[in-house]
Structures are given as C-alpha cells and as structure tokens.
Design a protein around this motif. Structure first.
Motif, PDB file in Angstrom:
ATOM      1  N   THR A  93      51.570  41.789  39.652  1.00 34.37           N
ATOM      2  CA  THR A  93      51.498  40.811  38.565  1.00 34.37           C
ATOM      3  C   THR A  93      52.608  39.780  38.685  1.00 34.37           C
ATOM      4  O   THR A  93      52.436  38.617  38.292  1.00 34.37           O
ATOM      5  N   ASN A  94      53.734  40.170  39.248  1.00 36.81           N
ATOM      6  CA  ASN A  94      54.878  39.270  39.371  1.00 36.81           C
ATOM      7  C   ASN A  94      54.880  38.482  40.680  1.00 36.81           C
ATOM      8  O   ASN A  94      55.817  37.727  40.942  1.00 36.81           O
ATOM      9  N   MET A  95      53.839  38.659  41.481  1.00 37.59           N
ATOM     10  CA  MET A  95      53.715  37.864  42.701  1.00 37.59           C
ATOM     11  C   MET A  95      53.064  36.535  42.388  1.00 37.59           C
ATOM     12  O   MET A  95      52.360  36.392  41.384  1.00 37.59           O
ATOM     13  N   TYR A  96      53.282  35.546  43.255  1.00 37.13           N
ATOM     14  CA  TYR A  96      52.570  34.285  43.112  1.00 37.13           C
ATOM     15  C   TYR A  96      51.090  34.528  43.373  1.00 37.13           C
ATOM     16  O   TYR A  96      50.712  35.352  44.214  1.00 37.13           O
ATOM     17  N   ALA A  97      50.271  33.788  42.657  1.00 35.96           N
ATOM     18  CA  ALA A  97      48.829  34.024  42.688  1.00 35.96           C
ATOM     19  C   ALA A  97      48.253  33.913  44.094  1.00 35.96           C
ATOM     20  O   ALA A  97      47.398  34.712  44.486  1.00 35.96           O
ATOM     21  N   ASP A  98      48.699  32.923  44.869  1.00 35.56           N
ATOM     22  CA  ASP A  98      48.133  32.753  46.211  1.00 35.56           C
ATOM     23  C   ASP A  98      48.508  33.900  47.135  1.00 35.56           C
ATOM     24  O   ASP A  98      47.691  34.359  47.941  1.00 35.56           O
ATOM     25  N   ASP A  99      49.753  34.396  47.010  1.00 33.62           N
ATOM     26  CA  ASP A  99      50.172  35.528  47.837  1.00 33.62           C
ATOM     27  C   ASP A  99      49.388  36.783  47.467  1.00 33.62           C
ATOM     28  O   ASP A  99      48.992  37.555  48.343  1.00 33.62           O
ATOM     29  N   LEU A 100      49.166  36.968  46.168  1.00 36.39           N
ATOM     30  CA  LEU A 100      48.411  38.138  45.711  1.00 36.39           C
ATOM     31  C   LEU A 100      46.956  38.056  46.159  1.00 36.39           C
ATOM     32  O   LEU A 100      46.378  39.039  46.619  1.00 36.39           O
ATOM     33  N   ALA A 101      46.363  36.866  46.037  1.00 36.71           N
ATOM     34  CA  ALA A 101      44.969  36.692  46.453  1.00 36.71           C
ATOM     35  C   ALA A 101      44.825  36.937  47.953  1.00 36.71           C
ATOM     36  O   ALA A 101      43.841  37.546  48.396  1.00 36.71           O
ATOM     37  N   SER A 102      45.796  36.470  48.750  1.00 42.24           N
ATOM     38  CA  SER A 102      45.754  36.683  50.202  1.00 42.24           C
ATOM     39  C   SER A 102      45.838  38.167  50.526  1.00 42.24           C
ATOM     40  O   SER A 102      45.118  38.662  51.396  1.00 42.24           O
ATOM     41  N   PHE A 103      46.699  38.883  49.813  1.00 40.85           N
ATOM     42  CA  PHE A 103      46.854  40.320  50.030  1.00 40.85           C
ATOM     43  C   PHE A 103      45.571  41.070  49.683  1.00 40.85           C
ATOM     44  O   PHE A 103      45.064  41.871  50.475  1.00 40.85           O
ATOM     45  N   LEU A 104      45.021  40.784  48.509  1.00 45.24           N
ATOM     46  CA  LEU A 104      43.804  41.475  48.075  1.00 45.24           C
ATOM     47  C   LEU A 104      42.621  41.142  48.973  1.00 45.24           C
ATOM     48  O   LEU A 104      41.751  41.977  49.207  1.00 45.24           O
ATOM     49  N   GLN A 128      40.630  36.371  41.018  1.00 45.07           N
ATOM     50  CA  GLN A 128      39.244  36.418  41.494  1.00 45.07           C
ATOM     51  C   GLN A 128      38.702  35.028  41.790  1.00 45.07           C
ATOM     52  O   GLN A 128      37.916  34.847  42.713  1.00 45.07           O
ATOM     53  N   GLU A 129      39.145  34.028  41.021  1.00 40.79           N
ATOM     54  CA  GLU A 129      38.711  32.662  41.282  1.00 40.79           C
ATOM     55  C   GLU A 129      39.269  32.177  42.621  1.00 40.79           C
ATOM     56  O   GLU A 129      38.561  31.545  43.403  1.00 40.79           O
ATOM     57  N   LEU A 130      40.539  32.482  42.886  1.00 45.48           N
ATOM     58  CA  LEU A 130      41.132  32.088  44.163  1.00 45.48           C
ATOM     59  C   LEU A 130      40.415  32.748  45.336  1.00 45.48           C
ATOM     60  O   LEU A 130      40.261  32.149  46.397  1.00 45.48           O
ATOM     61  N   MET A 131      39.961  33.964  45.132  1.00 48.27           N
ATOM     62  CA  MET A 131      39.315  34.716  46.203  1.00 48.27           C
ATOM     63  C   MET A 131      37.888  34.234  46.483  1.00 48.27           C
ATOM     64  O   MET A 131      37.278  34.641  47.459  1.00 48.27           O
ATOM     65  N   THR A 132      37.350  33.377  45.599  1.00 45.30           N
ATOM     66  CA  THR A 132      35.989  32.862  45.808  1.00 45.30           C
ATOM     67  C   THR A 132      35.960  31.681  46.775  1.00 45.30           C
ATOM     68  O   THR A 132      34.895  31.339  47.287  1.00 45.30           O
TER      69      THR A 132
END
Length: 454
Positions: A93-104, A128-132
């Motif tokens: 949750t404390n990661m930047y959104a792009d880094d988290l999306a890349s990891f997931l 989930q939006e970033l991952m689309t």
C-alpha cells in the motif's frame, strides 16, 4: 541521509549486522534508516533469513516499502514468501502505484489476486486500472501520484495545500493544471510557483504549451521525448485530454535499460537468455531456434564452397584466405548494423537523413575495403610470391566490405518497415548473410582470373 562508498559500506554492514545479532532494535534503526534506500538494499542483501525476520519486525511496512520497491522482481517474489499477509498488504500500500502494478503484473493471476484482496478498495481500483493498459506503453509505466491544480487556484492556496497535505507524489517539481473536466491545460514548475506573488492565479503564471503523451504511446517513444526535452517527468493523457498520470525519469531509465537488454539479446541472438537467473536448459531453449537457423544458413555457405571446388583444387592457396574474407565481411556488416539500429532506436533516422546515412556507411565500407586491399597487395606477394592471388584477394575484400556495410545498414531498415524490431537483424544473422555474399564475390573473381594463377 548517508551515501556509502565501498569502504564505509563494509563498515556499516558490519555495525548493522552486529546490532541485529544483539537484538538492538534502536541501534539498528539509527544506523539503517539514515542510509539511502539503494544502500539499504545492498546491506539487506547480506542478511540471512533469521536476520531478515528481525528486519521485518524492526521496520514498519511504510519504511520497508522503500526497500522493497527498489528490489529486482525475483527477489521481491522471494521476500513476499517470508512476510505475513498483513505486513505485505501494508508494505504494498505504501509503494508507488506504478511500481506496485509492475510487481503484480509479473505474478501468477491467483498470487496477484490474493494480494489485491488485502488492499483497500481505493488502492485496488487504481492498481487494477493501471494493469489494464497494454504492456510497454505510457499507461503501463506511468504513476498516478502527481500534483494537479485548477486554473482558478491562487499561489498562496497552492502553497498552503502543499505544506498541509504533503502530497504523496513521486515528484512535485512539476505541477499540472487541469480544468473542471480534469483535462490537462497547463503546467507549472515548483520554481515558478515559489517566485510568484501569493495573490496570483495559476492560469496567469502557468505554461500552456504542454508536452504530453497518450496512454497508448510506446514506452520507447516516451523515453525519447523525455530525453529530447530533458524532462524530469511527462504527463500522460487519454484521448479526450484527461490527465491520468505521469511518467518520471526513473521509470524511463528502467525502460532504457530494458530496451538495451532486449536489443542486445536480439543483436547477439540471445534474446531472453541474457538473464543470469535462468537455468542452462532455459537458456538453451531460447537460443536453439537461432542456432538452428544459422546452422542451416551455414549449409548454404558450404554449398557455395562446393560449387567452386574445382577452383580451389586448381589454386589451393585461395582456401587459406576464405576465413579472412568471411570474417571481415561479417565484422563490417555487424558494425553497420549496430550504427543503424542505434540511429533507429534514438529516432535519428528520418527521410531526410536516411539516404545520407546509407551513403556514409557505403563510403565507410569503400574506404575500409581500399585500406585493407592495399595492405594485402603489399603483404601477399611478399609472403606467397604471387601477385595475381594478391590482386584477387585484395579486390574481393574491397568489393565485399563495400557490399557488407550496405547489407548491414539496409536490412534493419527493411525489417522496421514491417513494424518489427530492427534489432532482430542480429549480428550472427548479418554475419552469416555477409559470409555468403563474401564467398560468392571471392570465388567469382577467383574463377574469372584462375587461368592467370601460376
């Protein structure tokens, strides 16, 4: 924040390990948290499992997130297995959104879903939006943590907002201005904000000629634009102009590294197998198609030699120069290939400069061929005592190098016309192709002058 050199890193690592082994949480936090996250990762990599367990206990998920998001993917996957679900969720949750999306995005579907289920609703929707977005596009590498303003805001209001809310943005050097529809209409640097009068409206001091990219823009093009304009970040918009994120320079550096590794793999026919973490069997599977293809091309080379068997029998000395002809052709063609692939990759090739670049490579081949040819005209008569052989080899090499540079320059351009990465015109492919051309030129000239060889 302390930045370590090699000597101080070793000393710091020793002191931090001593603090962990002594279960001295206060000392560990004092030493560890004053380091730059990159140095924290380097030291963290020296810990064994029981020491890492204490690190998770001594650091809050927010503090550990700084370390986790800087790790390589394979290491992240291993570390996640050591953490409980609650700690993982808070860390991510404390990661930047792009880094988290890349990891997931690199996890198996079920693994990713198990983690997403533990995130709060707002974070989950954003991730989930970033991952689309399509892979390797601006949308896939952008972050949604940025600062946006309205045209009607005043400088003092914005300054107060920045002080009170301390926005969790990757960078606040650029502040993006939107209208009531969240469409990007301007940009303002933090410097301009600081030096403006407090009662000024944002619309009066913002820049309106905003350079932005679409969510579908290829990541290589994003990198080229940031490089061209020396940006720290660039805004990402949808078709209707709505601001949805930014791509920062650190993401672009990752893209450049990724693309260089990909092109290197293509040029050396080792695509996908340059990763040191894969097994020998995996590397062999990835390289096998290229090796088999080059092997069959090698059969063509053998066939050409067979066609000129009579020539070789009458002048065996000619066989001794075959490796030189083939090697020189391959090396020259690969050099031209590297120049052209680089020019395409950084956007230097356009209609106006294309012809000039090809002419330059041809001219380079002619000059190199002339230099090598003249050298051989001097050396071969001295060593072999045969002026006709010297002329055959020298003239053949001159023609071969002239043609090889053209082949190396044109093939990647031809491939790009079909929207294929020009780097697939790999070094081994160009080398083998130029081997065939070189031998054809060599034996054609030799056969035509065979009657003069004594």
């Amino acid at each position: 924040m302390v930045k370590l050199d090699q000597q101080t890193s070793e000393e710091y690592t020793r002191l931090i390990i001593q603090a962990i082994d002594a279960h001295n949480q206060e000392k560990f936090r004092e030493l560890f948290l004053e380091l730059h996250p990159t140095d924290q990762i380097d030291i963290f990599n020296n810990f064994h499992e029981s020491q890492r367990t204490l690190v998770y206990e001594y650091l809050t998920p927010e503090e550990f997130a700084e370390i986790f998001q800087g790790m390589e993917l394979n290491q992240q996957k291993d570390i996640v297995k050591e953490l409980d679900q609650e700690y993982i969720a808070e860390t991510l949750t404390n990661m930047y959104a792009d880094d988290l999306a890349s990891f997931l995005g690199e996890l198996e579907d079920q693994e990713a879903q198990d983690i997403i289920d533990h995130l709060d609703t707002e974070d989950m929707q954003e991730i989930q939006e970033l991952m689309t977005y399509k892979p390797d596009t601006a949308g896939a590498i952008m972050t949604t943590e940025y600062v946006s303003l309205f045209t009607t805001d005043t400088v003092d209001k914005v300054m107060e907002y920045l002080r009170e809310h301390e926005p969790d943005a990757e960078t606040i050097y650029y502040l993006y201005v939107v209208n009531e529809l969240n469409q990007l209409v301007g940009v303002l640097s933090l410097r301009d904000l600081i030096f403006s009068k407090l009662n000024q409206r944002i619309e009066d001091i913002m820049g309106t000629r905003v350079v932005s990219v679409n969510v579908e823009t290829d990541q290589e093009e994003v990198a080229r634009i940031i490089r061209k304009y020396d940006f720290i970040a660039i805004p990402v918009v949808k078709e209707d102009g709505r601001l949805v994120g930014i791509v920062t320079v650190d993401d672009v550096m990752d893209v450049i590294e990724e693309e260089i590794a990909e092109d290197f793999g293509e040029i050396t026919a080792t695509k996908g197998s340059v990763d040191a973490n894969i097994t020998s069997l995996q590397a062999a599977k990835l390289r096998a198609p290229w090796i088999l293809m080059l092997m069959f091309l090698g059969l063509i080379t053998a066939g050409i030699i067979g066609q000129f068997e009579a020539t070789i029998e009458k002048a065996v000395v000619l066989a001794g120069f075959m490796p030189m002809i083939m090697g020189s052709a391959g090396n020259t063609g690969t050099q031209a290939l590297a120049v052209m692939v680089r020019s395409i990759a950084i956007g230097e090739v356009n209609r106006a400069g294309l012809r000039q670049l090809i002419q330059r490579e041809f001219g380079t081949g002619v000059i190199l061929g002339a230099i090598c040819g003249v050298t051989l005209l001097v050396i071969i008569p001295i060593v072999y005592g045969n002026l006709i052989v010297a002329f055959i080899v020298a003239f053949s090499l001159f023609c071969t190098l002239s043609v090889a540079t053209i082949v190396g320059a044109i093939i990647p351009l031809f491939i790009e016309r079909f929207n294929i990465d020009p780097a697939v015109a790999s070094g081994p492919f160009i080398t083998t192709f130029n081997d065939i051309i070189g031998l054809m030129i060599y034996f054609t000239i030799a056969t035509s002058l065979l009657q003069y060889i004594q």
